[in-house]
Scaffold this active site. Structure first.
Site, PDB file in Angstrom:
ATOM      1  N   HIS A   1       5.682   6.543  -2.479  1.00 56.62           N
ATOM      2  CA  HIS A   1       6.986   7.101  -2.825  1.00 56.62           C
ATOM      3  C   HIS A   1       6.838   8.588  -3.126  1.00 56.62           C
ATOM      4  O   HIS A   1       7.593   9.415  -2.653  1.00 56.62           O
ATOM      5  CB  HIS A   1       7.565   6.430  -4.078  1.00 56.62           C
TER       6      HIS A   1
ATOM      7  N   ALA B   1       3.110   1.717   2.878  1.00 54.19           N
ATOM      8  CA  ALA B   1       4.313   0.877   2.799  1.00 54.19           C
ATOM      9  C   ALA B   1       5.379   1.554   1.949  1.00 54.19           C
ATOM     10  O   ALA B   1       6.574   1.516   2.264  1.00 54.19           O
ATOM     11  CB  ALA B   1       3.968  -0.492   2.220  1.00 54.19           C
TER      12      ALA B   1
ATOM     13  N   CYS C   1       0.826  -1.207   0.000  1.00 55.48           N
ATOM     14  CA  CYS C   1       0.000   0.000   0.000  1.00 55.48           C
ATOM     15  C   CYS C   1       0.863   1.262   0.000  1.00 55.48           C
ATOM     16  O   CYS C   1       2.080   1.216   0.137  1.00 55.48           O
ATOM     17  CB  CYS C   1      -0.943  -0.007   1.189  1.00 55.48           C
TER      18      CYS C   1
ATOM     19  N   ARG D   1      12.640  -4.980   5.777  1.00 53.72           N
ATOM     20  CA  ARG D   1      13.262  -4.849   4.465  1.00 53.72           C
ATOM     21  C   ARG D   1      14.777  -5.062   4.482  1.00 53.72           C
ATOM     22  O   ARG D   1      15.451  -4.941   3.483  1.00 53.72           O
ATOM     23  CB  ARG D   1      12.916  -3.491   3.843  1.00 53.72           C
TER      24      ARG D   1
HETATM   25  S1  SF4 Z   1      -2.014   1.838   5.631  1.00 57.29           S
HETATM   26 FE1  SF4 Z   1      -2.387   0.121   6.974  1.00 57.29          FE
HETATM   27  S2  SF4 Z   1      -4.572  -0.089   6.787  1.00 57.29           S
HETATM   28 FE2  SF4 Z   1      -3.973   1.029   5.043  1.00 57.29          FE
HETATM   29  S3  SF4 Z   1      -3.622  -0.491   3.457  1.00 57.29           S
HETATM   30 FE3  SF4 Z   1      -1.677  -0.035   4.434  1.00 57.29          FE
HETATM   31  S4  SF4 Z   1      -1.476  -1.640   5.970  1.00 57.29           S
HETATM   32 FE4  SF4 Z   1      -3.624  -1.556   5.407  1.00 57.29          FE
END
Ligand code: SF4
Ligand code: SF4
Lengths: 451, 544
Positions: free
Chosen positions: B197, B67, B64, B98
């Site tokens: 990013h 991430a 996501c 990572r």
């Molecule tokens: S921010 Fe958290 S809740 Fe949202 S998609 Fe990413 S891991 Fe899931």
């Protein structure tokens, strides 16, 4: 919700999020694909985490919500996702857990599912097992327990079966295999739920398997309502929220709540229950395991006696480890967990109160920052817990860490760590003794060859 | 395990076969994301659909936005306290997974990477708002760690309940007297990590880059962008630069520190490794401060030599050029020798790479040097320009998801903008082969009739493996065990598993050895028991 903690934030959590637990439980049902209703990131993160522990393929589907869905609701994506999972996997069941996102926007999963059933009723639909798992209340263990309750809620009926239900909690694949051996030794048919002993610790494949083979058969779950009894492990569980509790309420299946059979006495209690249910005495092979264990406890007592040990992990695991530690002569100084059922203190007292002169400190709802803080003054000789305490605890304090539970991603063979039964206790005892011996050997200038 | 295709596979037929299994709508979409590589007369590749939403229920490699922002770009920086604002999972799962390494200058220096700070939102915060808790969390982190900077990262629920993280950051910055900044990187914002990013680039540019104008010593000053020190890659490269006499002002963000970011605008050249994750910073620094950027690649012996030469060429200093040549002359033969050693085990074998936003491209170099052929490749979260080259940028459609992400308006800084070269100098360099602001993309460099697949899923991977039986498949840990169940080794190229470094000259040799180990391991031959190899024998054995 931290008990008496001075902090509101969490640093290095000692818990994982709710839907992860649900996914683990769903992995133990045959033909079941876990599915997260939310954005794809959560599913990806959880897959990554579970995979790094078990070193097995783990698929978790997601409804892949975007900003628009987050605002207008995720029903359409959920339905599309379910269809694709049916189509691509031929799933027999879909374990549907919510995430913080869909809980926050208040998606009504029950309603979406009933629409789904009426829209696609002409297709042969898999069993859909919905569980509500907002991470902002609870930990992965609540998700685990909730998912099992959901599975039983949807599937279980009254059809009679001679198989007893064994709700074994969050244990390792090796533990599940051992439980099967134990039940077989008692000639007691059993339905173990969940059973991820193959799905999360399987062999090589002849050809591509869309869903990892293994798991508790759905037919067996259907019959759980007609079982002679349920054994449910976990001293901190609230039966009002467990599968065992539901089976008792709805079908009158007698629920026997036991602690996780870790160590000698908790295993004795489990064996006693099996003797009662099967009408047989302790089988010879298990009796021999018990005898060997006691013999080892005597032989190895000198290595472990009086050593101070720190324990952390899921509440039920921590209780079992405390019980084991106390009976072998270790001195548990701190029993800590990220969970906060409110029952940890009394459960620890129940398993170790009659052995220990002084009760260990018990801390629930804590993180590793606080555990490390407490540990400084407790001077432990040994730590029992998962990999997450290595860096800030074991390494900092220069104390051996015997890795148990989940996650273990800095050692090999996490799936084959055995905790349960006499055999589990034997293995734990050997590992504890050896960790202490190794430390003594490494720290000494003499370089003991015999120790 | 077979290493060569049993019979020649026609990629177009394979594509059709893969698509046939999908419902029509899905098939239509996937058909634009699966291409058989073919360049037109101008040497341009075909158009590929990428950076589009993943199909619900189909398991993706992607993560996501959060991430990409917190995990990828800011994760490797050691002295910024990163607080995840959200429920516990998001922060927990991005806690040191990572394998970014960092080396604080002294054992006592700040290093917060082993920590995972989270507001661990509870039900009460979701219902009544989490700003109060966030404020307290910032205060606690400050009290406990006394950092010079704190970053706040939003997860999905935060955006939905409407917490104003930027206001909290502003207030706390004022109150604590340190730099506090926030990222609206809620997971649902983009189609993948990629959006994260961009958000990370923007906030670093707004809040950190350019804060420190103290001049940096050094004659040849560069920044290395898009290098994350997985498995020690950055250490390898840092050493290489030192030997060449090149001053590394900052790295975004492997083995990096806050102070490096703050003075990164003083470098005279930006060298971009992972184009996808960091090109925005390169562009913005150029606009505001004047340092141009070039694309480099330090994955592969030849590629490393080429990139070093480009840097030397840019500075145009005789001494530097000589020094770089001397280092190359010393190192490249060793790399070549290492390649020679593995060639007998690797030559002619097939590789597939499905990873990230640049590695699926860069690592093809290494396979090439080992005599292996990349038969299929694709990115997990890249955009069209990473596939087809930056010349397509004007024609990339901006969809709803990308529109969500702010494009910063950047202008030349009236006081601090400094053109590093005159237009004539730039022109001369370009004529001599230094390409500025350009990334030609992956497809240009791949052979014709290879397969390019964007955002690949399990089902497609399995079809590829079955048809081609590659000697090695490169992806991440999530794909690893499925692929290995099928008898094909998988090399993790996100976090390198236990390996690395793979960058630079030393890294290349490491990689050769690792791949040789994977493709020659005996283990794969044990998958069938001896009696299974010969069915008749087993039949007699069992029944008699
Ligand atoms: S921010 Fe958290 S809740 Fe949202 S998609 Fe990413 S891991 Fe899931
Ligand atoms: S949003 Fe919730 S469910 Fe998703 S990773 Fe974060 S804590 Fe877990």
């Amino acid at each position: 919700m931290k008990d008496g903690s001075p902090f509101v934030s969490t640093t290095n959590a000692c818990k994982l999020c709710t839907p992860l637990g649900a996914c683990l439980a769903f992995k133990g049902i045959e033909g079941c694909v876990p599915f997260l209703h939310g954005s794809q990131g959560c599913a990806t993160y959880m897959r990554r985490y579970i995979i790094s522990h078990f070193r097995e393929p783990v698929d978790i589907a997601s409804s892949a919500l975007g900003e628009k869905n987050a605002i207008y609701g995720g029903g359409a994506n959920l339905k599309k996702g379910l269809l694709n999972v049916m189509d691509k996997y031929g799933a027999k069941a879909i374990g549907l857990a919510t995430t913080c996102l869909t809980e926050t926007i208040g998606d009504d999963v029950k309603m979406i599912l009933s629409e789904f059933r009426s829209e696609f009723g002409d297709l042969s639909l898999p069993a859909i097992l919905p569980v509500s798992t907002p991470s902002y209340s609870g930990t992965h263990m609540d998700g685990f327990t909730g998912a099992l309750r959901a599975a039983v809620d949807v599937l279980a009926g009254e059809e009679k079966t001679p198989a007893v239900n064994v709700l074994s909690g969050f244990v390792s694949p090796e533990d599940i295999r051992h439980l099967k051996t134990i039940c077989r030794a008692f000639c007691l048919p059993a339905t173990i739920l969940p059973d991820y002993s193959d799905t999360l610790d399987g062999g090589a494949w002849e050809e591509y398997e869309k869903i990892s083979p293994g798991g508790t058969p759905i037919a067996a779950i259907r019959a759980m309502g007609g079982a002679p009894a349920s054994l449910e492990f976990g001293r901190t569980l609230d039966p009002a929220r467990t599968a065992g509790g539901l089976l008792e309420e709805r079908f009158g299946v007698k629920r026997l709540g036991l602690g996780l059979p870790i160590g000698l006495r908790e295993t004795d209690a489990f064996m006693a229950a099996l003797e009662e249910l099967s009408g047989r005495c302790l089988p010879r092979a298990l009796g021999a395991e018990r005898a060997r264990l006691v013999d080892a406890l005597v032989d190895g007592h000198k290595y472990v006696a009086g050593k101070r040990c720190l324990i952390y992990g899921e509440e039920d695991l921590a209780v079992g480890l405390a019980s084991f530690a106390a009976e072998i002569g270790l001195v548990p100084v701190l029993v800590a967990s990220g969970g906060s059922s409110g029952r940890l203190t009394s459960a620890v007292a129940a398993v170790s109160g009659d052995i220990l002169r002084e009760q260990p400190q018990v801390a629930s709802g804590v993180d590793f920052y606080e555990i490390a803080d407490k540990a400084k003054t407790l001077a432990p000789d040994l730590i029992l817990g998962n990999s997450k305490g290595y860096r800030v605890l074991a390494k900092e304090l220069n104390v051996p860490l015997v890795r148990v539970g989940f996650p273990i991603h800095d050692r090999f063979g996490a799936s084959r760590v055995i905790h349960l039964g006499y055999r589990g206790a034997q293995s734990l005892f050997d590992r504890v003794a050896n960790a202490l011996i190794e430390k003594k050997q490494a720290d000494s200038d003499i370089g003991y060859g015999y120790i | 395990m077979t290493t060569k295709p049993k019979k020649t596979v026609d990629p177009s037929v394979l594509k059709e076969e893969m698509l046939r299994k999908y419902p029509p709508k899905v098939a239509r979409k996937r058909s634009k994301q699966i291409l058989v590589n073919e360049l037109d007369e101008q040497g341009h590749s075909q158009e590929i659909m990428s950076n589009v939403r993943t199909i619900p229920g189909i398991i993706t490699q992607r993560g996501c936005t959060y991430a990409g922002c917190k995990g990828v770009v800011l994760g490797p920086t050691r002295d910024i306290v990163n607080i995840t604002h959200g429920p516990i999972g998001c922060g927990f799962y991005s806690w040191l997974t990572r394998r970014n390494q960092t080396l604080p200058p002294t054992p006592e220096s700040e290093n917060y990477m082993p920590y995972c700070f989270s507001t661990d939102m509870g039900e009460h915060d979701i219902v009544f708002g989490g700003e109060k808790k966030l404020r307290q969390a910032v205060q606690e982190a400050f009290d406990a760690m006394n950092p010079k900077a704190i970053g706040i990262f939003s997860t999905c629920p935060v955006g939905l309940i409407g917490d104003d993280v930027h206001a909290v950051a502003r207030d706390m910055k004022e109150k604590l007297g340190i730099n506090v900044f926030a990222f609206s990187c809620e997971g649902y914002k983009g189609v993948s990590q990629s959006a994260g990013h961009h958000i990370a680039n923007n906030q670093l540019f707004k809040h950190v880059i350019g804060l420190d104008d103290t001049p940096t010593e050094g004659k040849f000053k560069i920044n290395l962008l898009g290098e994350y020190n997985i498995g020690g890659d950055a250490f390898e490269l840092e050493e290489l630069f030192t030997r060449c006499g090149i001053t590394l002002v900052s790295t975004f963000s492997g083995n990096s520190s806050y102070d490096q970011f703050a003075k990164s605008h003083s470098a005279d050249l930006n060298c971009v490794m992972c184009h996808r994750s960091i090109n925005y910073v390169a562009e913005m620094i150029e606009k505001k401060f004047g340092a141009p950027w070039i694309k480099v690649n330090f994955i592969g012996g030849e590629a490393t030599a080429k990139s070093l030469r480009r840097i030397a060429q840019y500075f145009g200093d005789k001494e530097l050029i000589e020094r770089v040549e001397a280092v190359i002359a010393e190192e490249l033969p060793k790399v070549k020798a290492a390649a020679e050693e593995v060639l007998p085990t690797t030559e002619g074998k097939l590789a597939m790479l499905f990873v990230g936003g640049s590695r699926a491209h860069h690592y093809q170099e290494l396979f090439h040097e080992m005599g292996m052929k990349t038969i299929a490749a694709g990115y997990e979260f890249a955009h069209r320009d990473d596939y087809e080259g930056r010349h397509v940028l004007p024609s990339v459609k901006v969809d709803a998801d990308s529109r969500n992400i702010e494009e910063l308006e950047v202008e030349a800084d009236p006081a601090r903008y400094r053109a590093r070269k005159t237009p004539e100098e730039l022109k001369a360099l370009e004529d001599a082969g230094v390409e500025f602001k350009n990334y030609p993309g992956m497809m240009m460099e791949m052979e014709s009739k290879t397969l390019i697949i964007d955002d690949i899923n399990h089902y497609e991977s399995e079809a590829l493996i079955e048809k081609y039986k590659p000697a090695v498949f490169c992806a991440g840990i999530k794909e690893k065990y499925v692929v290995q169940k099928l008898g094909v080794p998988l090399k993790q190229l996100h976090n390198y598993d236990v390996g690395g470094p793979y960058a630079g000259f030393g890294g290349a040799a490491n990689f050769y050895r690792e791949i040789a180990r994977l493709v020659s391991s005996k283990v794969w031959t044990y998958m069938k028991a001896p009696w299974e190899e010969n069915p008749e024998l087993s039949a007699t054995y069992v029944w008699e």
